[in-house]
Design an enzyme around this catalytic site. Structure first.
Site, mmCIF file in Angstrom:
data_model
loop_
_atom_site.group_PDB
_atom_site.id
_atom_site.type_symbol
_atom_site.label_atom_id
_atom_site.label_comp_id
_atom_site.label_asym_id
_atom_site.label_seq_id
_atom_site.Cartn_x
_atom_site.Cartn_y
_atom_site.Cartn_z
ATOM 1 C CG HIS A 162 37.155 39.608 30.809
ATOM 2 N ND1 HIS A 162 36.923 39.735 32.149
ATOM 3 C CD2 HIS A 162 35.962 39.850 30.196
ATOM 4 C CE1 HIS A 162 35.656 40.049 32.360
ATOM 5 N NE2 HIS A 162 35.050 40.115 31.184
ATOM 6 C CB SER A 206 32.727 42.007 29.556
ATOM 7 O OG SER A 206 32.758 40.612 29.785
ATOM 8 C CG ASP A 239 39.801 39.362 33.922
ATOM 9 O OD1 ASP A 239 39.448 38.366 33.266
ATOM 10 O OD2 ASP A 239 39.183 40.445 33.896
#
Length: 661
Positions: free
Chosen positions: A326, A52, A323
C-alpha cells in the site's frame, strides 16, 4: 505477490492487504499526476468503487485505534479524498455499518466480481458495490465515476501459484497461464461488466486505472531476496522469479482489461499506473523518495499504522510504500494529483481555439477603427492614388482563465478610393500579433504563446442612407504550449506545439445621423449600427513528446463561432485638424460548435477519451475612445479600447498613421 511457501513471511490478513491490489493502487499513486485543477463546475459529482487503494475508512468503526482506518500512513487519506477536493467535492466513505450514505464505496480486500469475507467480515466486490449504489441512486451523466479494482484477483492468482509451487518450479509458464485463465481473465470480465453497466445506466465519464507493476513492491522484493539464499530454489526458479511473475500477471490483466473496455462503448479515462511505478522505481530521488523497496510502517498492515508506528520520522513522505503493497500518504497525494491532471487536461485544451478567436477579434477591432476613421472623414477629395496606413497596439487579454499583458499587434494596409464614388473605399492589409498568456495553475496548461500572421480584404460604401462595410481575413496561427504537472511537490513540464488557421468574415450596417453643433463639438455624426462576424479556428493535433503515463496528446479542433453586435459610434470635430471618435457596443455569441476534445495518454494511444467542457460565455460589452489629428497629408490617431464579459476581458492602447501618396 508471488512467493514461495518456504520463504513466505507472516502474511497480513487479506482484509488488510490484498497484495497485488494494494500494489496496483500504489502505482496509481505515483503514476497519476500531472495536469491541473479543473473548474469545480466541469463535473457535477464524483463516486468511487474499488478496494483498499481507494477505501476511505470502511472498517474504521471496528478498529480500536483512533489513528487508523485507511490503508496508508494514518491519519493520511487515500487518494480519493484529495482528488475529490481538487474537483470541488468531498469523498465520504461508506462504512461496514452504513453502506450507502457516502460516495466512496471502496472496501479493502474487494475483488472485481466475487464477494468474500475477511476475518469474518463481509467484503463486497466492485460488482456488488455498484449494485448498492444503483439501488439507492440514479447515475449522474455529468458525474465522474472511478472503478479501480483487480489487485485482489491478482492476489488470488498468486495464491494459486503458491499452492502449486511444485508445478511452478517445473513449468513456470504453464502454471502462470493457468492462473491467468482461472483468475485474471474472469476478473477482467467482471470489471468490464461493472464499467459497462455504469455506462448503460448513463455514466459519461468513467476513470479506470490499470494495475501497477506488482513485481516492484516490497513484498515481492523480499520474496526474491529470500530465494537468493536457497541454492536449490535459486537454480530452479532463476533470477527474480516473483518480480517477473508479478510483472507478467499485471501486464496480462492490463492488456485484457483495456482490450475489453475498448469494445464496451463507454468513455474510459485510463490511468497508466503501471508505467508510472516503473518510472518512480527507476529514479526515486527524482520523485522525492529515499526508499521505494521497504515499508514505512512497523506494523504488518498499514490499516492500523499511525505516526507512532513509522520506522523513522517523516517516513510517510520519504517512503513510497506504507506496508508491503500500500502507498504512503504522500504517494496517495501524488495519485490524486495525477488523476486530477488527466481528467482536467482536455477541458483546458478545449479553450485554446476560443483564446485564438478572442486574440483575433483584436485584429478585427483595429481594422474596424481604421474603417470608421475613413467613413467619418470629411475630406471628399478623390485621391489620385492609394493611401497607406499602419496601426499598432499593446493590449492585455484575460480569456478562459488565462491572463496576459504586454501583447503586441501591428497592422499594415493600403486603401484604394473609387473614382466617382466618394464614399467607397477598398483595401488590403496584413497583420502580425503576439500574445503570451499565463494561467498560474499548480498543474495544467500554464503558458500559451500565440503568434498570428494574417492578411485580409475590406470594403466600405454607402447604400442609400446606410453605411456598409465588410471584411474577410485569414491568419496562420502558431502556438507554443507548456503543461505543468505537479505530483505533490515534484513539478514536471511537458512542452508541445499547435499550428492552426483562423478565417473570419464580418459585415456592419449603420445609419449615420448628423446632429446639431454642441458647445465646442461640430460636424458631429452618431451612427447606430448592427454587425455580424463569423470566425473559424482550426488547431492541429497536439502531442507531448515524452512517452510516459503522464504525457498526453489531443486531437485536432475545429471551432466555428458567430457573433452579433449592436452598437453606436460617433465622431466629432474639435477643431479644423482635431477629431474625437468613439464606439459603444454589445456583442453576443449567436452560435458555436464547441465539441469536447478527444485526449489520450501517450502510453495508451488506443484509448481516446473526453471530459466535460469548461463553460465559456462569449457575450461582452465594449467601448473605444480616441483622437485623430491631421498633419498635412498625414493623419494620426490614438486611443483606448476595452471589452468585458463574464470570462474574457481585453484592454488595448493603440496608435495609427495614414498618408496618401
Amino acid at each position: 505477490m508471488i512467493k514461495s511457501h518456504l520463504y513466505q513471511q507472516a502474511t497480513q490478513p487479506r482484509l488488510y492487504t490484498p497484495s497485488i491490489k494494494t500494489l496496483s493502487q500504489a502505482i496509481l499513486a505515483v503514476t497519476l499526476a500531472g495536469i491541473s485543477s479543473a473548474h469545480a463546475s466541469d463535473y457535477s459529482s464524483v463516486t468511487f468503487f474499488g478496494d483498499s487503494l481507494t477505501d476511505g475508512g470502511y472498517f474504521k468503526p471496528v478498529l480500536d485505534k483512533a489513528e487508523s482506518g485507511q490503508f496508508t500512513t494514518n491519519p493520511d487519506n487515500t487518494w480519493a479524498t484529495s482528488f475529490a477536493e481538487q474537483l470541488g467535492f468531498s469523498s465520504t466513505a461508506n462504512t461496514i455499518f452504513d453502506k450507502k450514505s457516502g460516495n466512496n464505496y471502496a472496501i479493502g480486500g474487494a475483488r472485481a466480481g466475487v464477494d468474500v469475507e475477511r476475518e469474518g467480515l463481509p467484503v463486497a466486490s466492485a460488482k456488488t458495490q455498484l449494485d448498492t449504489y444503483l439501488a439507492n441512486n440514479n447515475v449522474d451523466p455529468n458525474g465522474l465515476y472511478s472503478v479501480w479494482i483487480g489487485a485482489n484477483d491478482l492476489f488470488a492468482a498468486s495464491d494459486y501459484i503458491q499452492k502449486n509451487i511444485g508445478s511452478f518450479i517445473s513449468n513456470k509458464g504453464e502454471t502462470i497461464q493457468k492462473a491467468i485463465d482461472g483468475y485474471i481473465l474472469p476478473a477482467v470480465e467482471d470489471q468490464s461488466a461493472t464499467v459497462s453497466r455504469l455506462h448503460t445506466n448513463g455514466a459519461e465519464y468513467i476513470l479506470v486505472p490499470n494495475i501497477p507493476d506488482v513485481g516492484l513492491t516490497p513484498e515481492t522484493i523480499q520474496a526474491d531476496e529470500a530465494i537468493k539464499e536457497n541454492t536449490f530454489l535459486k537454480e530452479s526458479l532463476g533470477e527474480d522469479p516473483f518480480k517477473k511473475t508479478g510483472n507478467r500477471l499485471a501486464v496480462a490483466y492490463n492488456n485484457a482489461l483495456y482490450q475489453e473496455l475498448k469494445q464496451s462503448g463507454a468513455n474510459i479515462i485510463p490511468l497508466d499506473t503501471f508505467s508510472l511505478l516503473q518510472q518512480v522505481a527507476a529514479d526515486p530521488a527524482a520523485y522525492g523518495y529515499t526508499n521505494v523497496n521497504e515499508a514505512a510502517c512497523k506494523t504488518s498492515s498499514s490499516l492500523e499504522c499511525g505516526r507512532d508506528n513509522l520506522k523513522e520520522a517523516g517516513a510517510e513522505n520519504s517512503y513510497f510504500f506504507a506496508d508491503g503493497v500500500h502507498p504512503t500518504g504522500r504517494a496517495h497525494q501524488m495519485i490524486a494529483d495525477y488523476a486530477n491532471a488527466v481528467v482536467t487536461a482536455p477541458s483546458q485544451v478545449g479553450v485554446l481555439p476560443h483564446i485564438a478567436t478572442q486574440a483575433g477579434m483584436a485584429t478585427n477591432q483595429r481594422l474596424q477603427t481604421h474603417i470608421n476613421g475613413r467613413q467619418s472623414s470629411t475630406n471628399t477629395k478623390q485621391n489620385t492614388g492609394p493611401s497607406i496606413w499602419a496601426s499598432a497596439d499593446v493590449n492585455s487579454l484575460d480569456a478562459a482563465g488565462f491572463d496576459s499583458s504586454g501583447n503586441t499587434q501591428l497592422l499594415l494596409g493600403m486603401d484604394f478610393d473609387h473614382a466617382g464614388s466618394p464614399d467607397a473605399v477598398s483595401g488590403i492589409y496584413a497583420n502580425m500579433s503576439q500574445t503570451e498568456l499565463d494561467a498560474n495553475r499548480r498543474s495544467g496548461f500554464n503558458d500559451v504563446d500565440l503568434d498570428e500572421l494574417g492578411v485580409g480584404l475590406y470594403h466600405s460604401n454607402k447604400l442609400g442612407q446606410f453605411q456598409l462595410n465588410g471584411a474577410i481575413g485569414y491568419g496562420k496561427i502558431d502556438m507554443d504550449l507548456n503543461r505543468t504537472v505537479s505530483l505533490d511537490n515534484i513539478k514536471q513540464s511537458f512542452k508541445s506545439q499547435a499550428d492552426g488557421k483562423r478565417y473570419y468574415a464580418t459585415v456592419q450596417a449603420g445609419y449615420p445621423m448628423p446632429i446639431a453643433n454642441m458647445a465646442q463639438f461640430s460636424d458631429t455624426t452618431v451612427t447606430p449600427y448592427l454587425g455580424a462576424t463569423v470566425n473559424r479556428v482550426t488547431l492541429d493535433a497536439i502531442r507531448e513528446k515524452q512517452v510516459t503515463g503522464i504525457a498526453m496528446q489531443f486531437e485536432e479542433q475545429k471551432y466555428n463561432t458567430t457573433y452579433g453586435t449592436l452598437g453606436i459610434k460617433a465622431s466629432s470635430r474639435l477643431s479644423d485638424r482635431l477629431n474625437v471618435f468613439g464606439d459603444l457596443h454589445y456583442q453576443k455569441q449567436l452560435d458555436d460548435n464547441r465539441k469536447a476534445v478527444s485526449a489520450r495518454l501517450n502510453t495508451q494511444p488506443d484509448l481516446p477519451f473526453t471530459t466535460p467542457q469548461s463553460e465559456i460565455d462569449d457575450d461582452s460589452f465594449g467601448m473605444t475612445l480616441g483622437l485623430s489629428r491631421q498633419f498635412g497629408n498625414i493623419n494620426a490617431n490614438a486611443g483606448v479600447s476595452h471589452s468585458s464579459g463574464d470570462n474574457d476581458d481585453m484592454t488595448s492602447v493603440f496608435v495609427g498613421l495614414s498618408s496618401s501618396f
